[in-house]
Every structure is written in structure tokens, then in C-alpha cells.
Design a protein around this motif. Structure first.
Motif, PDB file in Angstrom:
ATOM      1  N   GLY A   1      11.581   1.487   7.282  1.00 35.90           N
ATOM      2  CA  GLY A   1      10.505   0.842   8.016  1.00 35.90           C
ATOM      3  C   GLY A   1       9.220   1.648   7.951  1.00 35.90           C
ATOM      4  O   GLY A   1       9.186   2.779   7.464  1.00 35.90           O
ATOM      5  N   LEU A   2       8.145   1.056   8.474  1.00 39.09           N
ATOM      6  CA  LEU A   2       6.831   1.704   8.487  1.00 39.09           C
ATOM      7  C   LEU A   2       6.344   1.870   9.913  1.00 39.09           C
ATOM      8  O   LEU A   2       6.528   0.978  10.753  1.00 39.09           O
ATOM      9  CB  LEU A   2       5.811   0.867   7.717  1.00 39.09           C
TER      10      LEU A   2
ATOM     11  N   PHE B   1       0.833  -1.209   0.000  1.00 39.73           N
ATOM     12  CA  PHE B   1       0.000   0.000   0.000  1.00 39.73           C
ATOM     13  C   PHE B   1       0.865   1.255   0.000  1.00 39.73           C
ATOM     14  O   PHE B   1       0.569   2.233  -0.686  1.00 39.73           O
ATOM     15  CB  PHE B   1      -0.901  -0.011   1.234  1.00 39.73           C
ATOM     16  N   CYS B   2       1.954   1.224   0.767  1.00 41.47           N
ATOM     17  CA  CYS B   2       2.806   2.404   0.917  1.00 41.47           C
ATOM     18  C   CYS B   2       3.807   2.582  -0.214  1.00 41.47           C
ATOM     19  O   CYS B   2       4.232   3.715  -0.485  1.00 41.47           O
ATOM     20  CB  CYS B   2       3.563   2.330   2.247  1.00 41.47           C
TER      21      CYS B   2
ATOM     22  N   GLY C   1       0.935   8.766   3.917  1.00 42.62           N
ATOM     23  CA  GLY C   1      -0.455   8.902   3.514  1.00 42.62           C
ATOM     24  C   GLY C   1      -1.404   8.265   4.503  1.00 42.62           C
ATOM     25  O   GLY C   1      -1.019   7.463   5.360  1.00 42.62           O
ATOM     26  N   PHE C   2      -2.671   8.662   4.398  1.00 37.79           N
ATOM     27  CA  PHE C   2      -3.727   8.069   5.210  1.00 37.79           C
ATOM     28  C   PHE C   2      -4.099   6.709   4.637  1.00 37.79           C
ATOM     29  O   PHE C   2      -4.028   6.486   3.417  1.00 37.79           O
ATOM     30  CB  PHE C   2      -4.962   8.976   5.231  1.00 37.79           C
ATOM     31  N   SER C   3      -4.518   5.800   5.507  1.00 37.44           N
ATOM     32  CA  SER C   3      -4.840   4.453   5.048  1.00 37.44           C
ATOM     33  C   SER C   3      -6.279   4.334   4.545  1.00 37.44           C
ATOM     34  O   SER C   3      -6.712   3.248   4.175  1.00 37.44           O
ATOM     35  CB  SER C   3      -4.592   3.432   6.171  1.00 37.44           C
ATOM     36  N   ASN C   4      -7.020   5.455   4.540  1.00 43.18           N
ATOM     37  CA  ASN C   4      -8.371   5.477   3.966  1.00 43.18           C
ATOM     38  C   ASN C   4      -8.440   6.551   2.882  1.00 43.18           C
ATOM     39  O   ASN C   4      -9.125   7.570   3.028  1.00 43.18           O
ATOM     40  CB  ASN C   4      -9.425   5.744   5.042  1.00 43.18           C
TER      41      ASN C   4
END
Length: 397
Positions: free
Chosen positions: A153-154, A45-46, A254-257
Motif C-alpha cells: 500500500g501507499l 508515480f511510485c 520519494g517526494f512528490s515534487n
């Protein structure tokens, strides 16, 4: 510092009284998933690509009773997982939860987020859900965690948003007024709060909001106490949120939604408004969206410590030579109407279904997009669409 210690002690006392989250203990892996806790899905996603390694270290910072920790362990079987929390009562539940479900390898520590520096080494994924907004000094907390994040890393964070929690804040203050000098007696606070909800008119704004959003989970006292009698809470808006993020020294991914933050869903039919919005910075646009749709109750987002390599699949040759597999976070697969990573139903065409089925068979075979397309009538734009929907994972050749 003394006031901060007093607040931390009060928070610890709340979670010793009401260990949270109060989810039941199971003698098997937990059902379902949260894709944000799946390293493969979150990394893709990232960055747009599958991570180079699954043998990673994960920190669940403020793990509570281990609901998220348990998922992190089961969703990432090759990872080593560490959980920390300031409540010994919650940690005892977390340890039992993970042992019973088969995630017995988690390493737990009775530590505040502030004291993350006492842990050895760095972490590839740091999960901090529902914690920073309960700290007396969230900036100190996020800096403490940022120092433990490995390069590339995240960090996944969840904090409260003020606009969608307005009624909650009103009830919190009302309970505190009625408790008077009994503030800090959390069982009494739950009693007062429940009496208020039972006594207020059914058309009361606070009551209606509770019934619409929270009552299903708040029948449990631990949930009710966490929401309405918590001794420390900071609710954010976009402006104050980015002050917190900037203080971390990390990069906002970023936002995850992302669907919520799409301006087109709000005023995409008006060309003049769309044109005016072009002059806004990214953060100003975020602020505009939350002002126009103040239902958001929390922010979930990812940060990183650069460098974090990101894939570019706009070049056909790069996409054709990428190794492809199906995203593991799809509920109801195999089906032509599975649920995606956000539990939304996706209607797959016959060709998309055939391609995803081929991706399923590709595990360990390292076949490329081009090789799979040779047997399926699907074009590259449709492959990019599947990636945008987070239905596939790609690895550059």
C-alpha cells in the motif's frame, strides 16, 4: 501523557472553533483534482505502472472538514473511503460536504490518528495531510497509521518544513506574547494577529512574506487561525523528517515534487560542485538542496510497506508489450498544450498528441504500446518521456 491529552484537547477546540479547511460546500463534485489523491496516478508515480486493482480501501487520517476526503471519494469511485478526525465540528462539515457532492458512501469516525487501531482491517492508501505536525507525539501518530497500511500500500504524507515557514513562526510567537494569559482564546489570537499585520510597516519582512505567499487564503479567519494561532506545531527539516520516517518502519518512496530535489537546477552548470555532490548520501543531498533553496514550506512524500512491485521499462520488449492508457490527471485535455499532473503546461508534438489520443481510445481495449505505435510516428524514447511526465499509465503484459 496528561500534557499530550491537554494539547490534543486544545487542538480539538481550535478546529471546533474554526473548522478547517473552510472551503465552500458544493452540490456537485469538486472541481479539478490533486493527483496525489488519485490512486491510478499516485501508484504509477511510485511504481511506474498502473495498479493491479482499483477496488481498494482508503483512509483519510485527520480529514478535517472533508475537502481531501471528498476528492478521494470522487477520484477513486471503486474505492471504499474512511475519514477520521478528532474534531466533531469539522466532522459534521465533512459529512455534509460529502453528502451534498454525491460522495455519500464515506464512512466517518470521531477518532484521533492515535486511535486508528480501532478501525477494522488494513488500507491500501492512507492520506495524512497537515496532521502529524499538529500532534503532540508525531512518531506515535505515524506508527499508528503505519500499522494500518496493507503490504504494497501507499501512505501519502504532508508535513511542514521549517525553512520556508520562518516568518510564520516569528508571528506565532509575537501573537502569543501579546495574548499573554488569553492564549487559547483563538478568536482573540486572530484579532491580535490581524492588528499586527495592519500596524507593521509595509516593508516589514513578515508582512512582505504574508503578502507574497499567504494573504489570498488568510482573509478567511479559519486559515489565519490555523497558520498563526495553532496550539501545537512541529516544523521539520530533512534530518528530523527522516527520523520521523524511519520511526514508521515503512519504506520511503520519494517526494512528490521531484523537480525541487534536482540538484542540477541549482548548480548543474558547475562541474566541480556536481562532482563534489556525488559523494553525498541521498539524505545529505536533500539537506543540501533545502539549505540552498530555503523556500520549501512543506514536504509531501510517499511511503510503502514492502513488497511493492516496480516496473522497469528500460527493456524495449517490455515497453512494447505493455498496455497503455492516458493518465486521467491532465487538465485541459484534449489539447496540444494541456496541463500535466502538477498543473504545468506541456507542449505536445503532433506525434505525441496523436499517441495520447490513441491512448484515450484504448480504454477497455487493452492494446499495447507497440500496437498503438504502429499507427503513430513516435519512437520508444518519446513514449518513455511521456511516462516520465506522468502523461500515460502502463500495465505490464
Amino acid at each position: 501523557m496528561e500534557a499530550s491529552q491537554d494539547t490534543s484537547a486544545a487542538v480539538e477546540r481550535l478546529y471546533d472553533t474554526y473548522p478547517f479547511p473552510p472551503e465552500p460546500l458544493l452540490d456537485e463534485p469538486p472541481p479539478g483534482y490533486n493527483w496525489r489523491w488519485n490512486w491510478l496516478a499516485a501508484y504509477s508515480f511510485c511504481t511506474g505502472r498502473k495498479p493491479p486493482s482499483q477496488d481498494i480501501r482508503i483512509l483519510d487520517a485527520g480529514c478535517g472538514t472533508g475537502v481531501g476526503t471528498e476528492y478521494l471519494a470522487h477520484l477513486n469511485p471503486q474505492a471504499s473511503v474512511v475519514g477520521i478526525d478528532l474534531s466533531s465540528g469539522a466532522l459534521a462539515v465533512a459529512k455534509e460536504r460529502c453528502q451534498r457532492s454525491g460522495a455519500s458512501g464515506v464512512d466517518f469516525h470521531h477518532l484521533s490518528v492515535y486511535d486508528a487501531d480501532q478501525l477494522d482491517g488494513e488500507f491500501d492508501l492512507i492520506n495524512c495531510v497537515g496532521v502529524l505536525h499538529h500532534l503532540p507525539d508525531p512518531i506515535r501518530g505515524i506508527k499508528s497509521l503505519a500499522a494500518k497500511l496493507a503490504p504494497g500500500g501507499l501512505m501519502h504524507i504532508f508535513v511542514y518544513a521549517e525553512l520556508g515557514r520562518w516568518e510564520i513562526r516569528l508571528m506565532q510567537q509575537a501573537i502569543a506574547l501579546l495574548q499573554g494569559d488569553q492564549g487559547g482564546d483563538y478568536q482573540d489570537g486572530v484579532k491580535v494577529g490581524r492588528q499586527l499585520f495592519d500596524s507593521l510597516p509595509k516593508n516589514n519582512r513578515i508582512v512582505k512574506r504574508e503578502q507574497e505567499r499567504w494573504s489570498l487564503e488568510n482573509h478567511r479567519d479559519a486559515n489565519f487561525a490555523d497558520m498563526y494561532v495553532h496550539p501545537q506545531e512541529i516544523d521539520y527539516n530533512v534530518e528530523t523528517l527522516f527520523k520521523l520516517i524511519d520511526a514508521s518502519g515503512l519504506e520511503f518512496l520519494g517526494f512528490s515534487n521531484p523537480d525541487y530535489w534536482d540538484k542540477e537546477r541549482l548548480f548543474g552548470q558547475n562541474p566541480d560542485l556536481m562532482a563534489r555532490s556525488q559523494g553525498l548520501t541521498e539524505r545529505q543531498l536533500y539537506r543540501l538542496i533545502e539549505l540552498l533553496d530555503p523556500e520549501l514550506t512543506h514536504y509531501e512524500f510517499f511511503l510503502t510497506r514492502p513488497p511493492l512491485p516496480k516496473a522497469d521499462w528500460s527493456v524495449d520488449e517490455a515497453l512494447l508489450t505493455a498496455v497503455v492508457e492516458r493518465n486521467p490527471c491532465m487538465h485541459g485535455w484534449p489539447s496540444q498544450s494541456p496541463m500535466d499532473y502538477n498543473y504545468q503546461i506541456v507542449k505536445l508534438s503532433t506525434e505525441e498528441w496523436e499517441f495520447l489520443s490513441a491512448c484515450d481510445q484504448n480504454l477497455g481495449q487493452q492494446r499495447t504500446v507497440g500496437e498503438l505505435l504502429a499507427g503513430v510516428s513516435l519512437d520508444l524514447q518519446s513514449v518513455r518521456s511521456l511516462l516520465a511526465k506522468q502523461l500515460i499509465l502502463l500495465t505490464p503484459s
